[in-house]
Design a protein around this motif. Structure first.
Motif: not given
Length: 436
Positions: A55-67
């Motif tokens: 999901x593009x940037x959305x996928x990396x947003x999820x990763x950063x959110x959990x991190x």
């Protein structure tokens, strides 16, 4: 919900106490609630997150959110990124199946590398219902109707008794933040169609539908347990294990009015899918077989033989030198000089040591192999005819080794010695070759 969850996890999974637990966290509602619940309990936890880059940037947003969440709450965090689309194309898988393969493969790698004990996922009662309906639409047996198991090896799903509605209410009451997966809003996937279109209708027909479904699941699971118990008892009457092989007595099997169900129960775990072909084997011709990726089911007269498929090359040869007294591969053989003969089985032969030439060669049998069976002076016989006379199955034939001296067969190992190498009255040196 917290007290219900605490009681559930303590009563159902008491062995988790003092264990190291991974939590699979996507960043969505369900996994963030599970993380919040477990954070309040005295468990040693760490978070796993997979970035499937779908999901593009959305996928990396999820990763950063959990991190960031894990950093703020002092929770160990592990993450990885997958090129899921490329993996799916390479292995001809759907995107969802590819993501599952990648996810669980990584999970189990980390369990071993980090010395953790279990992985907890956030599957809940609505997920279970959706899985049930998916399996129902595709056609399934009892096992497919029992839904998502609470525990599968190292994977544990402590939220299964709780509905999506309960989880959402808990999140709102505790001001839990989560990330919405935009793909969940699309009806592109079958699960989403069921979630958005079918399940609301079922709940409209019966507001307590989810509770009724969970009761049905419980009854189905009890029926499945009864089926497994019966399967074990019948297996003990019909099957005989011989090393890696399993022999099913067809005379006993065909006495059962529902033998197809038992065959499915016994063989399902070995990767078979061509069930009609398997059922036809029962009354089929001897020699026919059905293959899975790693196993073979062979009809041999009044027996079905299940065995692993061997990938050993048939043309491989092994030398036995004159000074060798023991051979440990591919067979265990013992060679020694003796003064007399004590024949008590086909596991040993006695040959005139002066008639053989070293190195002896140990190899698989080949079509066209000919030898002179012991006791048949001057008469030759094809090894394949010997196999037929001995009523060997295809699997037994494939496992047979030939011991040769200067391209002449000395021994069809474990079955018959060659006449040409027998000891005579004039023999001075007797060599005993024994299969251990």
């Amino acid at each position: 919900m917290f007290s219900n969850f605490q009681n559930h996890i303590v009563s159902r999974f008491p062995f988790l106490a003092e264990k190291k637990l991974f939590l699979a966290v996507s960043g969505g509602l369900d996994s963030m609630v599970l993380l919040h619940l477990l954070k309040k309990l005295p468990y040693e936890i760490a978070v796993l997150h997979c970035n499937f880059q779908l999901r593009g940037l959305e996928s990396f947003g999820d990763q950063e959110f959990i991190k960031n969440y894990c950093k703020q709450n002092n929770i160990p965090f592990f993450t990885t990124q997958f090129d899921t689309k490329a993996f799916a194309e390479d292995y001809k898988l759907s995107t969802q199946v590819a993501a599952r393969e990648l996810r669980y493969s990584w999970f189990y790698e980390l369990l071993e590398e980090e010395n953790f004990d279990y992985i907890l996922t956030a599957h809940h009662a609505d997920d279970n219902l959706e899985t049930f309906i998916i399996n129902l639409t595709r056609g399934t047996g009892l096992e497919g109707l029992t839904g998502i198991p609470e525990q599968n090896d190292k994977i544990i799903r402590p939220l299964l008794p709780f509905s999506r509605e309960e989880i959402l209410k808990y999140a709102e009451e505790n001001n839990i933040e989560w990330r919405e997966d935009s793909s969940n809003a699309s009806n592109k996937y079958l699960r989403n169609k069921i979630r958005h279109d079918l399940v609301p209708i079922l709940k409209e027909i019966n507001p307590n539908f989810l509770n009724a479904f969970q009761k049905t699941q419980s009854y189905l699971q009890e029926s499945q347990e009864m089926t497994e118990d019966a399967s074990i008892m019948v297996y003990q009457q019909v099957a005989k294990e011989d090393g890696e092989d399993i022999h099913f007595d067809l005379n006993q099997l065909k006495k059962l009015p529902n033998y197809k169900s038992y065959l499915y129960q016994w063989l399902n775990e070995f990767g078979f899918t061509a069930w009609n072909d398997i059922y036809d084997l029962v009354n089929g011709q001897s020699g026919k077989q059905v293959l899975s990726e790693e196993f073979r089911l062979l009809k041999n007269r009044e027996t079905l033989i299940l065995s692993p498929i061997s990938y050993e090359p048939n043309d491989e040869e092994f030398e036995i030198n004159k000074e060798d007294t023991e051979v440990n591969f591919p067979l265990n053989l013992k060679l020694c000089q003796v003064d007399d003969i004590t024949i008590d089985s086909n596991k040993a032969i006695f040959v005139d040591a002066e008639k053989i030439q070293f190195p002896l060669i140990l190899r698989r049998w080949n079509e066209g192999d000919v030898f002179q069976p012991f006791g048949m002076q001057g008469k030759s016989k094809k090894v394949s005819k010997l196999f037929k006379d001995e009523k060997l199955s295809l699997i037994e034939k494939e496992k047979t080794w030939i011991l040769c001296s200067d391209n002449q067969i000395v021994w069809v190992v474990g079955i018959r010695q060659d006449e040409r190498f027998k000891i005579e009255n004039t023999t001075n040196n007797i060599l005993k070759i024994e299969l251990q």
